[in-house]
Design a protein around this motif. Structure first.
Motif, PDB file in Angstrom:
ATOM      1  N   PHE A   4      49.149  93.975  37.481  1.00 23.93           N
ATOM      2  CA  PHE A   4      48.776  93.307  38.724  1.00 23.93           C
ATOM      3  C   PHE A   4      47.577  92.412  38.457  1.00 23.93           C
ATOM      4  CE2 PHE A   4      50.785  97.311  39.850  1.00 23.93           C
ATOM      5  CZ  PHE A   4      51.781  96.872  40.705  1.00 23.93           C
ATOM      6  N   ASN A   5      47.593  91.219  39.036  1.00 21.24           N
ATOM      7  CA  ASN A   5      46.503  90.268  38.832  1.00 21.24           C
ATOM      8  C   ASN A   5      45.389  90.413  39.856  1.00 21.24           C
ATOM      9  OD1 ASN A   5      47.649  88.984  36.564  1.00 21.24           O
ATOM     10  ND2 ASN A   5      49.079  87.944  37.930  1.00 21.24           N
ATOM     11  N   PRO A  47      50.595  96.468  48.110  1.00 24.72           N
ATOM     12  CA  PRO A  47      51.965  96.773  48.573  1.00 24.72           C
ATOM     13  C   PRO A  47      52.665  97.799  47.664  1.00 24.72           C
ATOM     14  CG  PRO A  47      51.572  94.423  48.683  1.00 24.72           C
ATOM     15  CD  PRO A  47      50.402  95.026  47.949  1.00 24.72           C
ATOM     16  N   PHE A  48      52.448  97.676  46.361  1.00 22.95           N
ATOM     17  CA  PHE A  48      52.993  98.677  45.438  1.00 22.95           C
ATOM     18  C   PHE A  48      52.398 100.049  45.745  1.00 22.95           C
ATOM     19  CE2 PHE A  48      51.992 101.166  41.637  1.00 22.95           C
ATOM     20  CZ  PHE A  48      53.274 101.548  41.275  1.00 22.95           C
ATOM     21  N   TYR A  49      51.085 100.088  45.952  1.00 27.38           N
ATOM     22  CA  TYR A  49      50.393 101.339  46.267  1.00 27.38           C
ATOM     23  C   TYR A  49      51.011 101.987  47.510  1.00 27.38           C
ATOM     24  CZ  TYR A  49      46.684 104.574  47.520  1.00 27.38           C
ATOM     25  OH  TYR A  49      45.993 105.707  47.855  1.00 27.38           O
ATOM     26  N   LEU A  50      51.226 101.212  48.548  1.00 19.60           N
ATOM     27  CA  LEU A  50      51.824 101.754  49.776  1.00 19.60           C
ATOM     28  C   LEU A  50      53.243 102.257  49.529  1.00 19.60           C
ATOM     29  CD1 LEU A  50      50.611  99.270  52.535  1.00 19.60           C
ATOM     30  CD2 LEU A  50      49.800 101.608  52.101  1.00 19.60           C
ATOM     31  N   SER A  51      53.996 101.579  48.678  1.00 20.81           N
ATOM     32  CA  SER A  51      55.364 102.016  48.390  1.00 20.81           C
ATOM     33  C   SER A  51      55.378 103.357  47.654  1.00 20.81           C
ATOM     34  CB  SER A  51      56.112 100.964  47.570  1.00 20.81           C
ATOM     35  OG  SER A  51      55.680 100.945  46.219  1.00 20.81           O
ATOM     36  N   GLU A  76      56.111 113.127  46.911  1.00 26.06           N
ATOM     37  CA  GLU A  76      56.583 111.812  46.476  1.00 26.06           C
ATOM     38  C   GLU A  76      57.456 111.923  45.231  1.00 26.06           C
ATOM     39  OE1 GLU A  76      56.267 109.043  48.064  1.00 26.06           O
ATOM     40  OE2 GLU A  76      54.561 109.357  49.380  1.00 26.06           O
ATOM     41  N   LYS A  77      57.172 112.923  44.424  1.00 26.50           N
ATOM     42  CA  LYS A  77      57.872 113.110  43.139  1.00 26.50           C
ATOM     43  C   LYS A  77      57.666 111.885  42.239  1.00 26.50           C
ATOM     44  CE  LYS A  77      60.565 116.794  44.547  1.00 26.50           C
ATOM     45  NZ  LYS A  77      59.688 117.671  45.178  1.00 26.50           N
ATOM     46  N   ASN A  78      56.435 111.388  42.223  1.00 22.78           N
ATOM     47  CA  ASN A  78      56.099 110.270  41.353  1.00 22.78           C
ATOM     48  C   ASN A  78      54.743 110.531  40.688  1.00 22.78           C
ATOM     49  OD1 ASN A  78      54.106 109.622  43.263  1.00 22.78           O
ATOM     50  ND2 ASN A  78      55.264 107.945  44.150  1.00 22.78           N
ATOM     51  N   ARG A  79      54.413 109.681  39.775  1.00 28.09           N
ATOM     52  CA  ARG A  79      53.157 109.814  39.034  1.00 28.09           C
ATOM     53  C   ARG A  79      52.094 108.965  39.727  1.00 28.09           C
ATOM     54  NH1 ARG A  79      52.406 108.628  32.613  1.00 28.09           N
ATOM     55  NH2 ARG A  79      50.209 109.188  32.578  1.00 28.09           N
ATOM     56  N   PRO A  80      50.915 109.541  40.001  1.00 29.05           N
ATOM     57  CA  PRO A  80      49.871 108.771  40.683  1.00 29.05           C
ATOM     58  C   PRO A  80      49.511 107.491  39.931  1.00 29.05           C
ATOM     59  CG  PRO A  80      49.271 111.087  40.580  1.00 29.05           C
ATOM     60  CD  PRO A  80      50.489 110.917  39.730  1.00 29.05           C
ATOM     61  N   ALA A  81      49.289 106.431  40.661  1.00 29.02           N
ATOM     62  CA  ALA A  81      48.905 105.147  40.066  1.00 29.02           C
ATOM     63  C   ALA A  81      47.551 105.232  39.373  1.00 29.02           C
ATOM     64  CB  ALA A  81      48.887 104.062  41.143  1.00 29.02           C
ATOM     65  N   THR A  82      46.793 106.272  39.668  1.00 30.70           N
ATOM     66  CA  THR A  82      45.481 106.469  39.063  1.00 30.70           C
ATOM     67  C   THR A  82      45.545 106.445  37.542  1.00 30.70           C
ATOM     68  OG1 THR A  82      44.801 107.832  40.925  1.00 30.70           O
ATOM     69  CG2 THR A  82      43.534 108.080  38.917  1.00 30.70           C
ATOM     70  N   TYR A 108      42.094 100.060  40.959  1.00 30.03           N
ATOM     71  CA  TYR A 108      42.906  99.620  42.092  1.00 30.03           C
ATOM     72  C   TYR A 108      43.377 100.818  42.916  1.00 30.03           C
ATOM     73  CZ  TYR A 108      43.422  94.736  40.535  1.00 30.03           C
ATOM     74  OH  TYR A 108      43.219  93.425  40.191  1.00 30.03           O
ATOM     75  N   SER A 109      43.719 101.890  42.239  1.00 19.07           N
ATOM     76  CA  SER A 109      44.195 103.081  42.944  1.00 19.07           C
ATOM     77  C   SER A 109      43.080 103.689  43.802  1.00 19.07           C
ATOM     78  CB  SER A 109      44.709 104.105  41.940  1.00 19.07           C
ATOM     79  OG  SER A 109      45.153 105.253  42.595  1.00 19.07           O
TER      80      SER A 109
END
Length: 100
Positions: free
Chosen positions: A4-5, A12-16, A69-75, A81-82
């Motif tokens: 991400f720039n 928006p990715f974070y919210l998704s 969520e069954k996903n990996r945190p963006a952190t 950004y996270s």
């Protein structure tokens, strides 16, 4: 996750990555607990509360990611950004822009 720039591109990715209602609620609770811990750190002049703020905030959030969520945190790939996303989403929840 792509590169991400700017935070504007990232949010928006974070919210998704926070589409599950329980996950958003856990993030919100974790942020509230973190705020209380920071307030205690200041009131008691005790830096250990800052550590407690970080641990509690991330603990609630990561439970939301791993179990709901069954996903990996963006952190892990976008830590700054996270972290900013956590607080922008907190504000957006308070203002009604993001639903609990």
């Amino acid at each position: 996750m792509s590169r991400f720039n700017s935070f504007r591109e990232f949010y928006p990715f974070y919210l998704s990555e926070h589409s599950h209602r329980t996950s958003r609620r856990l993030h919100f609770i974790g942020s509230c607990v973190a705020i209380v811990c920071v307030m205690l750190a200041v009131a008691q002049s005790n830096a250990w509360w800052v550590l407690a703020a970080l641990v509690s905030g991330y603990a609630f959030a990561w439970v939301g990611h791993f179990f709901f969520e069954k996903n990996r945190p963006a952190t892990f790939k976008h830590p700054f950004y996270s972290f900013a996303g956590d607080w922008v989403m907190f504000k957006d929840i308070l203002t009604g822009r993001v639903k609990l």
